[in-house]
Design an enzyme around this catalytic site. Structure first.
Site, PDB file in Angstrom:
ATOM      1  N   ASP A  80       0.843  -1.151   0.076  1.00  0.00           N
ATOM      2  CA  ASP A  80       0.321   0.019  -0.076  1.00  0.00           C
ATOM      3  C   ASP A  80       0.915   1.249  -0.073  1.00  0.00           C
ATOM      4  O   ASP A  80       2.114   1.406   0.374  1.00  0.00           O
ATOM      5  CB  ASP A  80      -0.949  -0.062   0.988  1.00  0.00           C
ATOM      6  CG  ASP A  80      -0.150  -0.088   2.639  1.00  0.00           C
ATOM      7  OD1 ASP A  80       0.797  -0.620   2.632  1.00  0.00           O
ATOM      8  OD2 ASP A  80      -0.487   0.829   3.419  1.00  0.00           O
ATOM      9  N   GLU A 175       0.161  -1.311   5.513  1.00  0.00           N
ATOM     10  CA  GLU A 175       1.230  -0.955   6.517  1.00  0.00           C
ATOM     11  C   GLU A 175       1.088   0.491   7.016  1.00  0.00           C
ATOM     12  O   GLU A 175       1.321   0.948   7.935  1.00  0.00           O
ATOM     13  CB  GLU A 175       2.636  -1.152   5.855  1.00  0.00           C
ATOM     14  CG  GLU A 175       3.792  -0.783   6.721  1.00  0.00           C
ATOM     15  CD  GLU A 175       4.383   0.552   6.887  1.00  0.00           C
ATOM     16  OE1 GLU A 175       5.053   0.951   7.660  1.00  0.00           O
ATOM     17  OE2 GLU A 175       4.035   1.403   5.899  1.00  0.00           O
TER      18      GLU A 175
END
Length: 410
Positions: A80, A175
């Site tokens: 991400d 994350e």
């Protein structure tokens, strides 16, 4: 090395911005699309034990090429990108042989990446840099790490003379919203230790990070007609302002550095009837961290006492802890990383992370996991860039770690 850059440029074309508003994993569908693309790529290059689970966690194995009994080591990166800025329609550009001047990202909007504002550019004179067009982040955090891990694995396949043990790789979602390690299957990963490739400047090696907590104040006010509000109205926005004034602004991110902790005001939302104030709390020192949380509780108690009622509800919870206490008993994994960074042509720079990393949470789940540079600079914004030589050195650091583990086991 050209394939390393081609991979990275392809990866940043995927929109993988994570979202704190979601209640599913991964938090956004683009991350699953990217994970499936990576799964196909890992299959194509011939890795084994490839598994993409229902939460978007992708695992794979490069088998050992020696009969030596060696530790299984892992390399991890996240898919991400930060919700702080758009990661949609990223338009990367390579600036050849950076000359030390201003880099115009967008002529139309006068967006300039300047060494006056970002002096770290001066550390990369003569290097090729990958920059944005000024309207999105780049995504080197952490697609540079993914490109480096996959390229290192391919390099090891192409150089069988480099002996290595079993290597596990993993790519995880979310994350950037603090959830990357929550559903990571450490037992399935099956490593003696691992490294996240999620650091910044070339040479960085990190095994200390903040202890972290989040605090959300919910204020219940009382809204009545302002013409008849005497002794009746309770303005939740004014109470929110009172909370902010009680928390020392000198201990904020913009006033602190190195090992100094802080209270970071993240958001103020609401109206007269109801409002919320959100903070994050950070400190490397565990005792000071606990003191900071206690101070937040005292702020709530003080204001509630003043009003004679529990007008403030506090949601205070820990997010992650300093991985140092889990890594210190295995300091040989730091020694190996330092040697590898040197052999890859960089100078190791051990520093404490003024933030968090999946490695911190994984370390507390039983997988010691320090963090190694991926090469990107100015993460989470339009001025993000990555020097190509830094990515090349990060890739070779992975190769050298695998080589050193086998070499020193003899």
């Amino acid at each position: 090395m050209n394939m390393l850059i081609e991979r990275f440029l392809k990866y940043v074309s995927f929109e993988t911005t994570s979202s704190e508003e979601s209640n599913v994993t991964p938090s956004t569908p683009g991350q699953f699309i990217f994970a499936n693309y990576l799964k196909d790529e890992l299959t194509e290059i011939g890795l084994q034990e490839i598994e993409l689970d229902g939460n978007g966690y992708l695992y794979a194995t490069l088998p050992a090429n020696t009969a030596q009994e060696l530790p299984t080591i892992g390399f991890i990166a996240h898919m991400d990108t930060s919700p702080d800025m758009s990661g949609k329609d990223v338009k990367p550009r390579i600036v050849k042989s950076y000359d030390g001047g201003d880099i115009i990202l967008s002529t139309e909007d006068n967006i300039i990446l300047s060494p006056k504002q970002f002096p770290e550019l001066n550390n990369h004179l003569g290097e090729d840099l990958i920059v944005t067009d000024g309207h999105t982040l780049l995504g080197a955090d952490d697609k540079a790490g993914i490109a480096e891990i996959i390229s290192a694995v391919v390099y090891l396949q192409q150089h069988p003379e480099i002996k290595h043990g079993k290597i596990r790789i993993a790519f995880n979602p979310d994350e950037e919203i603090g959830l990357g390690a929550h559903k990571f299957d450490v037992e399935k990963f099956g490593c003696d230790w691992a490294y996240t490739m999620d650091g910044g400047e070339v040479g960085e090696l990190e095994f200390e990070n903040f202890n972290a907590a989040a605090a959300k104040f919910t204020i219940q006010g009382c809204n009545v007609h302002p013409g008849y509000a005497k002794n009746k109205m309770l303005n939740a926005l004014r109470v929110a302002n009172r909370i902010i004034n009680l928390i020392p602004s000198i201990e904020s991110p913009e006033e602190t550095e190195n090992y100094e902790g802080f209270y970071h005001l993240m958001a103020v939302n609401g109206e007269v009837d109801k409002a919320t104030v959100s903070y994050i709390i950070r400190d490397h020192n565990r005792a000071r961290f606990e003191e900071r949380k206690s101070f937040i509780e005292k702020v709530v108690a003080k204001i509630n006492k003043e009003y004679g009622d529990e007008i403030i509800k506090l949601d205070l919870h820990d997010q992650y802890y300093n991985m140092r206490e889990k890594v210190e008993p295995m300091m040989h994994i730091i020694d190996i990383a330092q040697k590898a960074i040197k052999e890859a042509g960089a100078e190791p720079r051990i520093r404490a992370i003024r933030g968090g990393t999946d490695g911190a949470q994984l370390s507390f789940k039983g997988l010691p996991c320090p963090n190694i540079f991926a090469g990107g600079i100015n993460f989470h914004g339009r001025y993000e860039f990555v020097p190509i030589p830094s990515m090349e050195k990060a890739m070779m650091t992975i190769v050298k770690i695998a080589e050193i583990v086998a070499r020193e086991a003899k």
